[in-house]
Motif scaffolding. Structure first.
Motif, PDB file in Angstrom:
ATOM      1  N   ARG A 246      11.471  -4.506   2.555  1.00 26.13           N
ATOM      2  CA  ARG A 246      11.186  -3.282   1.808  1.00 26.13           C
ATOM      3  C   ARG A 246      11.067  -2.103   2.777  1.00 26.13           C
ATOM      4  NH1 ARG A 246       7.270  -6.984  -0.076  1.00 26.13           N
ATOM      5  NH2 ARG A 246       7.776  -7.866  -2.111  1.00 26.13           N
ATOM      6  N   THR A 247      11.418  -0.949   2.270  1.00 28.22           N
ATOM      7  CA  THR A 247      11.153   0.278   3.013  1.00 28.22           C
ATOM      8  C   THR A 247       9.667   0.611   2.852  1.00 28.22           C
ATOM      9  OG1 THR A 247      11.570   1.705   1.110  1.00 28.22           O
ATOM     10  CG2 THR A 247      13.477   1.087   2.467  1.00 28.22           C
ATOM     11  N   PRO A 248       9.122   1.462   3.711  1.00 29.70           N
ATOM     12  CA  PRO A 248       7.721   1.864   3.522  1.00 29.70           C
ATOM     13  C   PRO A 248       7.450   2.435   2.137  1.00 29.70           C
ATOM     14  CG  PRO A 248       8.481   2.494   5.703  1.00 29.70           C
ATOM     15  CD  PRO A 248       9.687   1.980   4.965  1.00 29.70           C
ATOM     16  N   GLN A 249       8.428   3.187   1.606  1.00 28.44           N
ATOM     17  CA  GLN A 249       8.244   3.750   0.265  1.00 28.44           C
ATOM     18  C   GLN A 249       8.185   2.652  -0.788  1.00 28.44           C
ATOM     19  OE1 GLN A 249       7.767   7.095  -0.543  1.00 28.44           O
ATOM     20  NE2 GLN A 249       7.207   6.155  -2.509  1.00 28.44           N
ATOM     21  N   GLN A 250       9.050   1.645  -0.649  1.00 27.03           N
ATOM     22  CA  GLN A 250       9.042   0.533  -1.607  1.00 27.03           C
ATOM     23  C   GLN A 250       7.737  -0.254  -1.509  1.00 27.03           C
ATOM     24  OE1 GLN A 250      12.706  -1.282  -0.241  1.00 27.03           O
ATOM     25  NE2 GLN A 250      13.861  -0.537  -2.017  1.00 27.03           N
ATOM     26  N   THR A 251       7.248  -0.422  -0.307  1.00 25.11           N
ATOM     27  CA  THR A 251       5.971  -1.128  -0.134  1.00 25.11           C
ATOM     28  C   THR A 251       4.838  -0.348  -0.797  1.00 25.11           C
ATOM     29  OG1 THR A 251       6.727  -2.061   1.957  1.00 25.11           O
ATOM     30  CG2 THR A 251       4.366  -2.058   1.568  1.00 25.11           C
ATOM     31  N   THR A 252       4.843   0.953  -0.619  1.00 22.18           N
ATOM     32  CA  THR A 252       3.809   1.789  -1.245  1.00 22.18           C
ATOM     33  C   THR A 252       3.922   1.723  -2.767  1.00 22.18           C
ATOM     34  OG1 THR A 252       3.804   3.286   0.648  1.00 22.18           O
ATOM     35  CG2 THR A 252       2.876   4.119  -1.401  1.00 22.18           C
ATOM     36  N   ASN A 253       5.149   1.749  -3.271  1.00 20.29           N
ATOM     37  CA  ASN A 253       5.342   1.652  -4.722  1.00 20.29           C
ATOM     38  C   ASN A 253       4.832   0.313  -5.260  1.00 20.29           C
ATOM     39  OD1 ASN A 253       6.527   4.157  -4.712  1.00 20.29           O
ATOM     40  ND2 ASN A 253       8.632   3.366  -4.716  1.00 20.29           N
ATOM     41  N   LEU A 254       5.097  -0.751  -4.513  1.00 19.35           N
ATOM     42  CA  LEU A 254       4.637  -2.075  -4.943  1.00 19.35           C
ATOM     43  C   LEU A 254       3.106  -2.125  -4.973  1.00 19.35           C
ATOM     44  CD1 LEU A 254       5.253  -5.034  -5.658  1.00 19.35           C
ATOM     45  CD2 LEU A 254       5.241  -5.531  -3.191  1.00 19.35           C
ATOM     46  N   LEU A 255       2.488  -1.553  -3.951  1.00 15.75           N
ATOM     47  CA  LEU A 255       1.025  -1.504  -3.930  1.00 15.75           C
ATOM     48  C   LEU A 255       0.494  -0.738  -5.139  1.00 15.75           C
ATOM     49  CD1 LEU A 255      -1.744  -1.857  -2.520  1.00 15.75           C
ATOM     50  CD2 LEU A 255      -1.257   0.281  -1.299  1.00 15.75           C
TER      51      LEU A 255
END
Length: 234
Positions: free
Chosen positions: A43-52
């Motif tokens: 995941r990109t950092p943005q995708q990780t943040t979205n998942l969180l």
């Protein structure tokens, strides 16, 4: 036979049955193979943040996103929106995060526990976080100076928890090496709640019933300040 004598006799017989204990050497943790995957996706950092954010929302936390520049506005707006009359902060919370607050504040110290009767009069606690795990939607507090004693995050009914980008990891295996096992840790997955035998959710069992999570994004500071609403954002 007295109670103590009976207890001693029972323990004596157990020891006799077990025999003489054989000294054992604890396993060396460095020899345990840990070649498993530490994450389940790329995941990109943005995708990780979205998942969180998605997982926190699924746990009924209300997620807000803002930039470092607009963080003081977001905190102040949340206090107003919640109707907070008194708030408490740990001593290490960055002072510039609180510059827009007009609510009376109580600041704890690092070497004393807050009086529980005082804490019971506090509406909101504002803290940073040690880590946040995206795959599980878990926030971890470790009583660092910007999080304070565990009691201040358990007694007030409203918790504003701030997550900065450098404190977000994807998975539990990535989180554990970054945690200090000697520090007291509080793991939070949504507001305090439990379910009865019929799976009816009951909130506010042993902690705040309302959890507002502010994720500080690395987006340009030109992004507009967020409007606080009751609706969680993904």
């Amino acid at each position: 036979m007295t109670t103590n004598t009976s207890r001693d006799e029972i323990l004596r017989r157990i020891r006799q049955a077990l025999g003489t204990p054989t000294p054992t050497t604890p396993p060396d943790p460095t020899t345990i193979p840990r070649n498993y995957l530490t994450t389940h996706a790329h995941r990109t950092p943005q995708q990780t943040t979205n998942l969180l954010a998605d997982n926190l929302t699924d746990y009924r936390a209300t997620v807000h996103r803002t930039t470092e520049t607009h963080l003081p506005h977001t905190i102040a707006n949340l206090l107003t929106h919640h109707g907070t009359q008194r708030a408490i902060t740990p001593p290490g919370l960055p002072p510039h995060w609180l510059t827009h607050i007009t609510t009376p504040l109580t600041t704890t110290t690092t070497d004393t526990h807050p009086d529980p009767h005082t804490l019971d009069t506090i509406d909101t606690v504002i803290t940073h976080s040690a880590l946040a795990i995206a795959e599980t939607g878990t926030i971890i507090l470790d009583a660092s100076p910007d999080q304070g004693h565990r009691a201040i995050t358990l007694i007030p009914d409203h918790h504003i928890c701030i997550i900065t980008p450098d404190h977000i990891v994807e998975s539990l295996p990535q989180a554990l090496p970054r945690l200090n096992p000697t520090r007291p840790q509080t793991w939070i997955s949504g507001p305090s709640a439990t379910s009865d035998i019929e799976l009816t959710r009951i909130e506010g069992v042993h902690g705040p019933r309302t959890l507002d999570v502010i994720i500080v994004t690395a987006e340009p500071s030109t992004a507009p300040a967020e409007t606080v609403s009751d609706e969680p954002s993904a």
